[in-house]
Scaffold this motif. Structure first.
Motif, PDB file in Angstrom:
ATOM      1  N   LYS A 152     -28.118  39.186  70.603  1.00 59.90           N
ATOM      2  CA  LYS A 152     -27.676  39.618  69.263  1.00 59.90           C
ATOM      3  C   LYS A 152     -27.815  41.133  69.126  1.00 59.90           C
ATOM      4  N   ILE A 153     -28.933  41.681  69.611  1.00 58.73           N
ATOM      5  CA  ILE A 153     -29.151  43.139  69.543  1.00 58.73           C
ATOM      6  C   ILE A 153     -28.065  43.861  70.337  1.00 58.73           C
ATOM      7  N   LEU A 154     -27.763  43.351  71.540  1.00 59.56           N
ATOM      8  CA  LEU A 154     -26.722  43.962  72.369  1.00 59.56           C
ATOM      9  C   LEU A 154     -25.375  43.975  71.648  1.00 59.56           C
ATOM     10  N   GLU A 155     -25.052  42.867  70.982  1.00 59.73           N
ATOM     11  CA  GLU A 155     -23.753  42.750  70.313  1.00 59.73           C
ATOM     12  C   GLU A 155     -23.655  43.645  69.088  1.00 59.73           C
ATOM     13  N   MET A 156     -24.785  43.812  68.374  1.00 61.67           N
ATOM     14  CA  MET A 156     -24.726  44.478  67.073  1.00 61.67           C
ATOM     15  C   MET A 156     -24.887  45.990  67.138  1.00 61.67           C
ATOM     16  N   GLN A 157     -25.321  46.536  68.278  1.00 61.64           N
ATOM     17  CA  GLN A 157     -25.512  47.982  68.355  1.00 61.64           C
ATOM     18  C   GLN A 157     -24.190  48.718  68.137  1.00 61.64           C
ATOM     19  N   PHE A 158     -24.168  49.616  67.171  1.00 59.73           N
ATOM     20  CA  PHE A 158     -23.014  50.485  66.881  1.00 59.73           C
ATOM     21  C   PHE A 158     -21.741  49.701  66.552  1.00 59.73           C
ATOM     22  N   GLU A 159     -21.918  48.469  66.078  1.00 59.10           N
ATOM     23  CA  GLU A 159     -20.763  47.642  65.712  1.00 59.10           C
ATOM     24  C   GLU A 159     -19.979  48.320  64.584  1.00 59.10           C
ATOM     25  N   GLY A 160     -18.676  48.409  64.748  1.00 57.31           N
ATOM     26  CA  GLY A 160     -17.849  48.996  63.698  1.00 57.31           C
ATOM     27  C   GLY A 160     -17.792  50.512  63.745  1.00 57.31           C
ATOM     28  N   GLU A 161     -18.625  51.135  64.585  1.00 60.10           N
ATOM     29  CA  GLU A 161     -18.575  52.594  64.734  1.00 60.10           C
ATOM     30  C   GLU A 161     -17.711  52.924  65.942  1.00 60.10           C
ATOM     31  N   ASN A 162     -17.241  54.155  65.990  1.00 60.32           N
ATOM     32  CA  ASN A 162     -16.371  54.557  67.096  1.00 60.32           C
ATOM     33  C   ASN A 162     -17.209  54.971  68.303  1.00 60.32           C
ATOM     34  N   ILE A 163     -18.044  54.031  68.753  1.00 58.59           N
ATOM     35  CA  ILE A 163     -18.998  54.293  69.836  1.00 58.59           C
ATOM     36  C   ILE A 163     -18.931  53.105  70.791  1.00 58.59           C
ATOM     37  N   PRO A 164     -19.046  53.326  72.097  1.00 59.38           N
ATOM     38  CA  PRO A 164     -18.985  52.193  73.031  1.00 59.38           C
ATOM     39  C   PRO A 164     -20.098  51.171  72.759  1.00 59.38           C
ATOM     40  N   ASN A 165     -19.814  49.932  73.083  1.00 59.78           N
ATOM     41  CA  ASN A 165     -20.823  48.875  73.068  1.00 59.78           C
ATOM     42  C   ASN A 165     -21.954  49.252  74.032  1.00 59.78           C
ATOM     43  N   ALA A 166     -23.154  48.759  73.773  1.00 56.45           N
ATOM     44  CA  ALA A 166     -24.307  49.115  74.618  1.00 56.45           C
ATOM     45  C   ALA A 166     -24.014  48.860  76.096  1.00 56.45           C
ATOM     46  N   LEU A 167     -23.357  47.745  76.413  1.00 53.70           N
ATOM     47  CA  LEU A 167     -23.085  47.398  77.812  1.00 53.70           C
ATOM     48  C   LEU A 167     -21.958  48.233  78.421  1.00 53.70           C
ATOM     49  N   ASP A 168     -21.242  48.978  77.581  1.00 48.97           N
ATOM     50  CA  ASP A 168     -20.171  49.834  78.094  1.00 48.97           C
ATOM     51  C   ASP A 168     -20.657  51.239  78.438  1.00 48.97           C
ATOM     52  N   HIS A 169     -21.951  51.524  78.233  1.00 57.61           N
ATOM     53  CA  HIS A 169     -22.494  52.827  78.620  1.00 57.61           C
ATOM     54  C   HIS A 169     -22.675  52.879  80.138  1.00 57.61           C
TER      55      HIS A 169
END
Length: 449
Positions: A152-169
């Motif tokens: 859930k934490i992984l999915e919700m980080q920066f959700e809706g912001e113009n920022i990559p998903n945590a796993l896309d870093h």
């Protein structure tokens, strides 16, 4: 060189000394970045409200230790007892951009922040890096809940912001009090294995290691070997495991893992992956616990890493320097130039900082780049600072250009000297002489005493 700390501090105040925790006496090269993740920072309502208005005691403590050594607090994020701090050497500041913070509550079905994750992400020399400090649910039986909360934490980080998903870093560091326990074995077998340093007997029953064999998304995370004693649960100020009535079974609750995106992509491809294609690599230099710290029932754990980057950014967006001799006897000038693509703003400013400054708001004074501009041409611009704002006593300072659009320092001058104000010094000397001259003459009459 990156030094990462995770520590459940159990609401305690900072210890008197963190030299060994931060490896400040290390004979090798100094660290470039410190990432400090704490759990259970004191968050009683009175403490928490005062910490919201001012820096909390732990942040102040680490700033006091690290700022004289040439590190500044780049960013921090706090959610109740969870705190994440990042300190970097001055030299890297112009190459760190797009810094964002986030937090996700998972306690009480997402309504309470006693459990969850806090995250800081950034672009470092053009590569995206994400740091995630988590405190997951406790107790032996809650393995599935821990895994669900992490997803859930992984999915919700920066959700809706113009920022990559945590796993896309490009690189994601995951650490904290993850609360995974040692399953199946009884307390006596676990303690006996620890006493005999036969940790390998316990690895296969570590819940996180077991989950990594089953859960695909966990298999992409790498961890160093657990060659230190389980870090939970100790009697305070001792290296003796829990002697209370509960007699909690020891466990490796405090962990540091990382994930390199290019390696995951490589694993999913059939073809060979040449080293030339890899623009970033992570090497673990050591992964240890620190038994000498006893302020809580957890021992801190640190990971020291080498990050090897092929810089995608090699020039700062802004270069700046002081013009002429600086002192408080006259207005002073700053020259700066920016690269053509730099997104400047009327809200950009240049700050004057002491060399050992703590964070971006720790300036002595500042000038607005537009309001205080006095000349401009295609190659460079000049702004002024008023003599009234320049420190009379002088000393060693530097200049930083802060970009409002990028929310970061994008240019940094070399350190330089500000000369003491001669007029003020002469005035002080004159006043001192006058006060001496005006001392009463009848002091001699007290000789008999």
């Amino acid at each position: 060189r990156l030094h990462l700390v995770t520590w459940n501090v159990g609401t305690a105040s900072p210890p008197p000394d963190v030299t060994s925790l931060l490896q400040l006496n290390s004979l090798g090269p100094t660290m470039d970045m410190y990432v400090i993740g704490l759990q259970e920072v004191n968050s009683r309502i009175t403490n928490f409200l005062s910490d919201l208005a001012f820096d909390d005691p732990w942040s102040i403590f680490f700033m006091t230790v690290l700022s004289p050594l040439g590190y500044i607090k780049l960013s921090s994020v706090r959610m109740q007892g969870l705190l994440l701090l990042i300190f970097v050497k001055h030299v890297h500041l112009p190459f760190i951009r797009d810094v964002h913070t986030h937090y996700t509550r998972t306690g009480l079905y997402g309504y309470w922040g006693n459990k969850g994750g806090v995250t800081i992400r950034m672009s470092l020399y053009g590569h995206t890096i994400c740091f995630m400090n988590c405190h997951l649910p406790a107790h032996m039986e809650n393995t599935e809940q821990r895994l669900d909360d992490f997803e859930k934490i992984l999915e919700m980080q920066f959700e809706g912001e113009n920022i990559p998903n945590a796993l896309d870093h490009d690189v994601l560091f995951w650490f904290g009090d993850l609360n995974f326990r040692i399953a199946d074995y009884g307390i006596h077998f676990v303690r006996e294995s620890i006493n005999n340093k036969r940790y390998n007997l316990l690895w296969e029953k570590d819940q996180l290691n077991m989950a990594k064999k089953k859960e695909t998304f966990l298999q992409e995370f790498i961890e160093g070997p657990l060659q230190f004693k389980p870090t939970y649960k100790f009697d305070l100020y001792s290296d003796v495991y829990d002697t209370s009535e509960k007699k909690r079974k020891p466990a490796w609750t405090d962990r540091i893992l990382w994930r390199v995106k290019s390696l995951c992509q490589h694993a999913s491809k059939e073809d060979e992956f040449s080293e030339e294609e890899q623009t970033i690599s992570v090497t673990l230099n050591n992964y240890i616990s620190h038994m000498s710290y006893g302020i809580s029932d957890h021992k801190p754990v640190t990971g020291t890493f080498g990050l090897e980057l092929k810089p995608l950014l090699s020039d700062p967006l802004v270069t700046l320097h002081p013009e002429g001799e600086w002192s408080a006897e006259h207005d002073v000038l700053i020259s700066y130039s920016a690269v053509p693509e730099f997104p400047s703003s009327a809200w950009d400013w240049i700050g004057l900082f002491k060399v050992a400054f703590r964070h971006v708001n720790d300036y002595v004074t500042y000038a607005w780049v537009e309001d205080d501009e006095i000349s401009s041409n295609k190659d460079s611009k000049q702004v002024y600072m008023s003599a009234a704002e320049i420190p009379d006593m002088g000393g060693e300072f530097l200049l930083c250009y802060y970009s409002n659009n990028l929310q970061s320092i994008v240019g940094l001058s070399q350190p330089f000297q500000i000369q003491p104000n001669r007029t003020l010094i002469e005035k002080d000397l004159t006043e001192e002489e006058n006060s001496w001259m005006q001392k009463p003459d009848n002091l001699e009459s007290h000789d008999e005493f």
